[in-house]
Design a protein around this motif. Sequence first.
Motif, PDB file in Angstrom:
ATOM      1  N   ILE A 277      38.796  37.786  32.702  1.00  0.00           N
ATOM      2  CA  ILE A 277      39.073  36.493  33.313  1.00  0.00           C
ATOM      3  C   ILE A 277      40.560  36.184  33.263  1.00  0.00           C
ATOM      4  O   ILE A 277      41.123  35.617  34.201  1.00  0.00           O
ATOM      5  CB  ILE A 277      38.247  35.382  32.623  1.00  0.00           C
ATOM      6  N   LYS A 278      41.226  36.561  32.172  1.00  0.00           N
ATOM      7  CA  LYS A 278      42.649  36.264  32.044  1.00  0.00           C
ATOM      8  C   LYS A 278      43.459  36.910  33.174  1.00  0.00           C
ATOM      9  O   LYS A 278      44.420  36.327  33.682  1.00  0.00           O
ATOM     10  CB  LYS A 278      43.187  36.714  30.695  1.00  0.00           C
ATOM     11  N   GLY A 279      43.081  38.123  33.587  1.00  0.00           N
ATOM     12  CA  GLY A 279      43.783  38.765  34.684  1.00  0.00           C
ATOM     13  C   GLY A 279      43.645  37.981  35.975  1.00  0.00           C
ATOM     14  O   GLY A 279      44.621  37.794  36.718  1.00  0.00           O
ATOM     15  N   TYR A 280      42.444  37.513  36.261  1.00  0.00           N
ATOM     16  CA  TYR A 280      42.220  36.687  37.453  1.00  0.00           C
ATOM     17  C   TYR A 280      42.994  35.385  37.343  1.00  0.00           C
ATOM     18  O   TYR A 280      43.593  34.924  38.328  1.00  0.00           O
ATOM     19  CB  TYR A 280      40.723  36.441  37.617  1.00  0.00           C
ATOM     20  N   ARG A 281      43.018  34.777  36.156  1.00  0.00           N
ATOM     21  CA  ARG A 281      43.801  33.552  35.961  1.00  0.00           C
ATOM     22  C   ARG A 281      45.288  33.818  36.223  1.00  0.00           C
ATOM     23  O   ARG A 281      45.987  33.013  36.844  1.00  0.00           O
ATOM     24  CB  ARG A 281      43.638  33.039  34.534  1.00  0.00           C
ATOM     25  N   ASP A 282      45.790  34.943  35.693  1.00  0.00           N
ATOM     26  CA  ASP A 282      47.202  35.283  35.895  1.00  0.00           C
ATOM     27  C   ASP A 282      47.516  35.427  37.377  1.00  0.00           C
ATOM     28  O   ASP A 282      48.589  35.026  37.843  1.00  0.00           O
ATOM     29  CB  ASP A 282      47.547  36.570  35.155  1.00  0.00           C
TER      30      ASP A 282
END
Length: 535
Positions: A277-282
Motif C-alpha cells: 500500500i505504501k508504494g501506491y500511496r507514494d
Amino acid sequence: MSKTRSFSIYLLKESYDPSNSLKDDHTLELITEDRTNLPEDSIMYISDSPLKEPWWKRYWGISKTLVQTQKSALVFLPINERWIVLTFGSTYHQLKDNCYEHDFGIRTTLNALNPKEIKSTDILQPENAKRQRIQSPVDSELSFFDLKSDETILQKMTGSVKEEYQTLFKKVTGGNSLRVSSKLEAQEISDLCGSLIEIYEKEDYKTNFPELQNIVPVRDPVVIGQLEDKLVQAFNQDPAPVELVLAIPELFDYSTDYKIKYSGAGRSGLEFTDVFIKGYRDYLTDREIDQIDDIKKFYTHKLQILDDNDRNIKDYTIFKSFLFDCEIDGKTYHLCEGEWYFIETDFIQKLSTELDPIFVDTHRYLHQCEKKREDHYNISVKDAFTVVKCLDKKNISPRGQYNVEPCDLIYVESEYLELAHIKISTRSSSLSHLFNQGVNSVQLLRNNEEARQKLKTLVDNDVSMNDYIDKGTYSVTYGIITKNDKAKKSKSLPLFSRISLLRTLNTLRTMNIPMRVHYIYDNVDRKEIENGNED
C-alpha cells in the motif's frame, strides 16, 4: 466429424453491454464485415498486434529475421436481454473488471459438475493471499482436494458434468469466466450460451456443495455501495488499518524478473520491487493526490507488473488488488480480487465462542512494549525477569532440515514449560506465520529427540526446564504487540487470522497442549513500513 473447440465465456452484468464494458483505452478493432458466421446482432472485436522482434534477438546480437505477433478476439452475443462475451487469446484483459458477473464461471460449474468427478481446484487463503492449485490424476470427490471451507475461497474448479448436461459439454472449468469445449458450429453457440445462463441461475450448488456456504459473494448493490464507502474511508487512514492489504490478485510466477509501477493518475517515474500500500500511496503523493474521494479511482488506477524490458506482463485495477475485512450492521464482509464476500454470521459467532476464552487480559512477564523491534522487546522481557530466557532467532531443527525457532521467550508457568511467540503486527500474513511457528515448534519437540537436546542446550540445561522438556509438558502463548482494543478479544484480529488461530487451537488441543493469546500494549508511535512488517 465436427472439431471440438474451446471457449472462454463471460456473462456481463445486467447494466453492461458492448458500449460500456471495454476499457476506455482498449486498442481492439471492430469487425464490420458483412459476410461472417457471427450470430445475428452479435459484435466482434479483434486484436491485430504488429510484428515485433523478441527482446532476446537484439540481446544476443542475432541477425536472422525473427518476429512474433499475437492475434486475439472477443465476441459479444445477445442472449435473452443479457450479453455473453466469448474471448479468444488475451482479449479478456480489455474488459472492465466490474462489467461481468465474477461468480458466473464458478457458480455455473458448481451447478453443472458431478460432485464425484472433480479434477482440479484453485483456492485462495485470504489471510495471506496464498494461492494453490490441487489436481487429481483421476476424477475425485471434493474431500480429496483438502479444501477447508472455513479457511479458503474456491477460485476455480474443473471436472466432468452431470449426465443431464453431457449433450451440451462433457468437461467444465469455472472461475471468473467459464471454459467449455463444444463441437457446435458458430450459428449454434448462442443456444449453448442461453443454456449456460439457465444453469448459472440455478441453486443446485447449495445441495451439491453445502460445505462451501460459509463464505459467499455479495450481490446486493446497496450493500456493495456501503462496503465501497468503508473501503475508501479505510484507505484514507494513514497508516492504513491492518484489515486493508494490497496484493497481486492472481497466481503469479515469482521466479519472473519483474517490477511494480502504478498508473491511472498520470505518469510517474516511481518503481517498486513488490506490491505494498505504501508504494501506491507514494505514487499518489508523487501525483499530488492527498486522498481518494471516489471509489471509481480504484477502478481506473492500476497496479502494473513489468518485465525487465518495461513491457507490461499484466495489469490490474487497484480495486481488484485489495484485500479488506470490515463490518456493517454487525455482519462481516471480505473483499478479495474485486469481489465482496459475506461471511456467515453463525460462523463468525462460532469463531468468537471458540476463541474468546483463550484471550487473557494480563500476563506475568509480557509487559507493554516500548521497543520498535521485536528482538529488542524480547530482550527487554528477559532482562526484566531472570526466570525468562530469550530464544529469539535460535534453532532446534535436526541437522540438514530447515530452521525451526523454538519460541521467542521461554519460562516455567503453572506447571508447564511455556513457549511464548511474539509478533508486532495484526496483519493476517504476519499472524499466520506466528501461529504456524508455534505449532511447528511443539510438534518437532514432541516428535524429535535431537530437537529436544538442542532445546536443553539453548536453556543451558536449566534443571527446572529439563524435566518439562523430557516429559513434553508444554504450553503455547502468543503475544501480539498492538494498539488494538483488547476488550474485543478475538474480534480485534482480522477475520482470516481468527480462522487461522482456530485451526492452530484445534491442532494444539489434539496434542493436549494449552494455548493462550495476550495483547501486549504497543507504547511506540509507529509509521507504516513498506514491507508491512513492523519489526
